[in-house]
Design an enzyme around this catalytic site. Structure first.
Site, mmCIF file in Angstrom:
data_model
loop_
_atom_site.group_PDB
_atom_site.id
_atom_site.type_symbol
_atom_site.label_atom_id
_atom_site.label_comp_id
_atom_site.label_asym_id
_atom_site.label_seq_id
_atom_site.Cartn_x
_atom_site.Cartn_y
_atom_site.Cartn_z
ATOM 1 N N TYR A 119 7.676 60.781 -40.460
ATOM 2 C CA TYR A 119 6.333 61.297 -40.128
ATOM 3 C C TYR A 119 5.350 60.964 -41.240
ATOM 4 O O TYR A 119 4.222 60.545 -40.995
ATOM 5 C CB TYR A 119 6.398 62.813 -39.921
ATOM 6 C CG TYR A 119 5.103 63.405 -39.405
ATOM 7 C CD1 TYR A 119 4.902 63.589 -38.035
ATOM 8 C CD2 TYR A 119 4.082 63.767 -40.288
ATOM 9 C CE1 TYR A 119 3.718 64.122 -37.562
ATOM 10 C CE2 TYR A 119 2.893 64.296 -39.813
ATOM 11 C CZ TYR A 119 2.712 64.479 -38.453
ATOM 12 O OH TYR A 119 1.540 64.997 -37.981
ATOM 13 N N PHE B 158 -18.803 44.508 -28.855
ATOM 14 C CA PHE B 158 -17.845 44.547 -27.732
ATOM 15 C C PHE B 158 -18.057 45.822 -26.908
ATOM 16 O O PHE B 158 -18.603 46.802 -27.417
ATOM 17 C CB PHE B 158 -16.412 44.475 -28.272
ATOM 18 C CG PHE B 158 -15.384 44.499 -27.174
ATOM 19 C CD1 PHE B 158 -15.274 43.436 -26.296
ATOM 20 C CD2 PHE B 158 -14.546 45.586 -27.001
ATOM 21 C CE1 PHE B 158 -14.347 43.453 -25.256
ATOM 22 C CE2 PHE B 158 -13.612 45.622 -25.971
ATOM 23 C CZ PHE B 158 -13.511 44.558 -25.102
ATOM 24 N N ASP B 159 -17.630 45.831 -25.646
ATOM 25 C CA ASP B 159 -17.980 46.973 -24.780
ATOM 26 C C ASP B 159 -17.479 48.329 -25.278
ATOM 27 O O ASP B 159 -18.189 49.322 -25.145
ATOM 28 C CB ASP B 159 -17.664 46.735 -23.289
ATOM 29 C CG ASP B 159 -16.290 46.178 -23.018
ATOM 30 O OD1 ASP B 159 -15.577 45.948 -23.996
ATOM 31 O OD2 ASP B 159 -15.947 45.974 -21.848
ATOM 32 N N ASP C 100 -15.929 43.971 -37.062
ATOM 33 C CA ASP C 100 -14.994 44.185 -35.963
ATOM 34 C C ASP C 100 -14.101 42.953 -35.990
ATOM 35 O O ASP C 100 -14.515 41.857 -35.618
ATOM 36 C CB ASP C 100 -15.758 44.315 -34.641
ATOM 37 C CG ASP C 100 -14.820 44.392 -33.444
ATOM 38 O OD1 ASP C 100 -13.603 44.142 -33.614
ATOM 39 O OD2 ASP C 100 -15.295 44.686 -32.332
ATOM 40 N N ALA D 287 -11.077 41.987 -34.683
ATOM 41 C CA ALA D 287 -10.000 41.723 -33.718
ATOM 42 C C ALA D 287 -9.477 40.278 -33.787
ATOM 43 O O ALA D 287 -8.284 40.046 -33.715
ATOM 44 C CB ALA D 287 -10.488 42.046 -32.311
ATOM 45 N N LYS E 187 -4.752 41.689 -30.903
ATOM 46 C CA LYS E 187 -5.184 40.283 -30.809
ATOM 47 C C LYS E 187 -4.541 39.493 -31.955
ATOM 48 O O LYS E 187 -3.421 39.026 -31.850
ATOM 49 C CB LYS E 187 -6.722 40.194 -30.886
ATOM 50 C CG LYS E 187 -7.424 40.577 -29.594
ATOM 51 C CD LYS E 187 -7.620 42.033 -29.462
ATOM 52 C CE LYS E 187 -8.558 42.418 -28.359
ATOM 53 N NZ LYS E 187 -8.593 43.876 -28.190
ATOM 54 N N HIS F 43 -16.652 48.281 -14.509
ATOM 55 C CA HIS F 43 -15.818 47.153 -14.069
ATOM 56 C C HIS F 43 -14.344 47.534 -13.907
ATOM 57 O O HIS F 43 -13.631 46.937 -13.113
ATOM 58 C CB HIS F 43 -15.950 45.969 -15.032
ATOM 59 C CG HIS F 43 -15.621 46.281 -16.458
ATOM 60 N ND1 HIS F 43 -16.377 47.140 -17.224
ATOM 61 C CD2 HIS F 43 -14.621 45.857 -17.257
ATOM 62 C CE1 HIS F 43 -15.850 47.215 -18.423
ATOM 63 N NE2 HIS F 43 -14.785 46.451 -18.479
HETATM 64 N N1 F0G Z 1 -13.391 44.613 -30.526
HETATM 65 C C1 F0G Z 1 -13.271 43.446 -29.864
HETATM 66 C C2 F0G Z 1 -14.048 42.255 -30.318
HETATM 67 C C3 F0G Z 1 -12.433 43.367 -28.745
HETATM 68 O O1 F0G Z 1 -12.344 42.212 -28.088
HETATM 69 C C4 F0G Z 1 -11.704 44.514 -28.341
HETATM 70 C C5 F0G Z 1 -10.821 44.479 -27.200
HETATM 71 C C6 F0G Z 1 -11.846 45.697 -29.095
HETATM 72 C C7 F0G Z 1 -12.701 45.700 -30.178
HETATM 73 C C8 F0G Z 1 -11.114 46.960 -28.735
HETATM 74 O O2 F0G Z 1 -9.789 46.845 -29.065
HETATM 75 O O3 F0G Z 1 -8.520 46.972 -26.903
HETATM 76 O O4 F0G Z 1 -7.408 47.414 -29.095
HETATM 77 O O5 F0G Z 1 -9.004 49.032 -28.175
HETATM 78 N N2 F0G Z 1 -10.818 43.540 -26.358
HETATM 79 C C9 F0G Z 1 -9.911 43.326 -25.246
HETATM 80 C C10 F0G Z 1 -10.365 42.134 -24.469
HETATM 81 C C11 F0G Z 1 -9.608 44.517 -24.446
HETATM 82 O O6 F0G Z 1 -9.811 41.909 -23.371
HETATM 83 O O7 F0G Z 1 -11.242 41.384 -24.917
HETATM 84 P P1 F0G Z 1 -8.620 47.613 -28.250
#
Ligand code: F0G
Length: 457
Positions: free
Chosen positions: A72, A124-125, A214, A216, A257, A449
């Site tokens: 833990y 990102f969304d 960010d 990823a 990613k 979506h």
């Molecule tokens: N930032 C970027 C640039 C991303 O592309 C994503 C996720 C996230 C943050 C959020 O990360 O999914 O681990 O919570 N992108 C995926 C996509 C879902 O299909 O582009 P997460």
């Protein structure tokens, strides 16, 4: 004769995939309300809905799972992960989270307040969601050229420094940080140059604002810097990553990613205050500070994945596969966001389905057509995903309308890529006969979506 290019790995384990008939797909898609998120994965032949959590782990990653420490508190797996993150990014404080959006949630809970402005390049969304749900504003300062899909620029993900400066002047007091997404997913997996990162950092310092990456797809970004930016050809990917992160004060990471794990993420920073604040939120939302929603074994795999995927050969194999698909689309004259980005091909749907009006969602229509054609599942990054304007409640048609084909890492072979290219060509060849698109029957208020119900017109 020069030997042709080939993957830097060989395959040790396989997972069967299944074909289907067009009649079956018609039925399944109808049942799914023409929303590919609602399809059963077993009804998909080649799955390009995302490159997130869908990569193939290496034998070293699988082996590391066996020696995960599930304690833990104070697990050795955490310290392995922390050490790797520290080596690659230079950030001292590391806080695990179960995925990227969880890292955003933890950090933004500490930093973003109602009425704030968070400028960046095409947030990102989920990033935007975490800003807007706190009644703050995400300001997109991406260069205008990113909108023109046919323009070839090496770093189309860049931040427009003038736009950023304007926001910094206008909303100075209300800006908690600047966010730079590397690579810029929404603009088409497009990279940000080292020069641009340097300029953002200089401007941020002038206004005394921290910069958050960010991250990823930061390793893919480093690959593009190496092959496209003057002065970096002889540097290793790890050296480039270290330099990139000198221009940031912290990062959020979706490890699904570029760390090639199925689940995982983290926050890393050198700002002690950020870490101290985030620790508390992290414990509440995610878990104790040495696991934050992750298993010990997954932290091990994450550490190995990060190390492997910041090696040139691994990235070269990946990006060359995207280029391989792009070259076939060039041959068929299918328009996409140029040049091909890091993790996906973004088809410019309104340029393909010229007879489908924007109100009938060309990219969603193309997504449906490609699935019906060959069981290939891409996803719409376009007018449906853009959601309605929160004030006017009108659809937002001012951005691009893409069909994204995200390629999972180390998962499909180039034979699969050939199938994708030909399936697209078949749809492309009959594009003029596609005159009607989709209509929305039901939609959620935010992130519609994922759950939208559609009908074919
Ligand atoms: N930032 C970027 C640039 C991303 O592309 C994503 C996720 C996230 C943050 C959020 O990360 O999914 O681990 O919570 N992108 C995926 C996509 C879902 O299909 O582009 P997460």
């Amino acid at each position: 004769m020069d030997l042709p290019f080939a993957e830097s790995w060989k395959i040790k384990m396989i997972e069967p995939i299944r074909k289907s008939t067009r009649i079956q797909r018609e039925q399944w898609l109808k049942e799914a309300g023409y929303n590919v998120f609602k399809l059963k994965a077993e009804h998909v032949y080649i799955d390009l809905i995302t490159d997130s959590g869908t990569g193939a782990m290496s034998d070293r990653q699988w082996a590391s799972l066996m020696i995960g420490d599930e304690s833990y508190a104070g697990a050795t797996s955490f310290f392995k992960m922390q050490e790797t993150v520290n080596k690659i990014t230079g950030f001292k404080y590391v806080l695990p989270a179960h995925q990227g959006r969880a890292a955003e949630n933890v950090l933004f809970s500490c930093l973003v307040k109602e009425g704030d402005y968070v400028p960046g390049n095409s947030q990102f969304d989920t990033t935007k969601g975490h800003i807007e749900s706190r009644k703050a504003f995400a300001v997109d300062c991406t260069i205008d050229e990113a909108r023109d899909t046919q323009l070839e620029l090496p770093f189309k993900g860049n931040v427009d420094i003038q736009k950023l400066e304007k926001v910094l002047i206008e909303h100075n007091e209300k800006i908690p940080f600047i966010i730079v997404t590397v690579t810029n997913n929404t603009a088409g997996g497009q990279p940000v140059s080292m020069q641009n990162l340097r300029e953002v950092s200089l401007l941020a310092k002038k206004f005394n604002k921290p910069v958050l990456f960010d991250s990823a797809r930061f390793a893919e970004n480093a690959y593009f810097i190496k092959v496209r930016e003057k002065g970096y050809a002889d540097k290793s990917i790890k050296e480039i990553c270290r330099e990139m992160f000198t221009f940031a004060d912290g990062m959020t990471m979706s490890a699904k990613k570029d760390a090639i794990v199925n689940m995982g993420g983290f926050i890393a920073t050198n700002i002690e205050d950020w870490y101290d604040l985030a620790k508390i939120k992290g414990i509440v939302f995610e878990g104790y500070i040495t696991y934050g929603g992750m298993n010990g074994r997954d932290m091990n795999a994450l550490a190995v994945g990060l190390d492997e995927n910041t090696e040139f050969e691994n990235l070269e194999t990946r990006i060359k596969q995207i280029e391989y698909l792009a070259a076939q689309l060039d041959e068929f004259k299918i328009p996409y966001q140029r040049p091909a980005g890091g993790h996906a091909i973004f088809i410019d749907a309104p340029k393909v389905l010229t007879n489908v009006p924007k109100e009938e969602f060309p990219a969603q229509t193309l997504t449906v057509e490609l699935y019906l054609e060959a069981g290939i599942r891409g996803c719409e990054i376009g007018y449906i995903l853009a959601d309605r304007d929160p004030i006017t409640r009108q659809n937002r048609f001012d951005g691009n309308d893409f069909l994204r084909l995200a390629i999972p890492r180390r998962t499909y072979t180039n034979n699969h890529i050939d199938v994708i290219a030909v399936a697209l060509k078949n749809v492309f060849d009959r594009r003029n006969s596609i005159t009607r698109g989709m209509a929305i029957e039901w939609e959620a208020e935010l992130m519609r979506h994922f759950t939208v119900k559609l009908k074919r017109l």
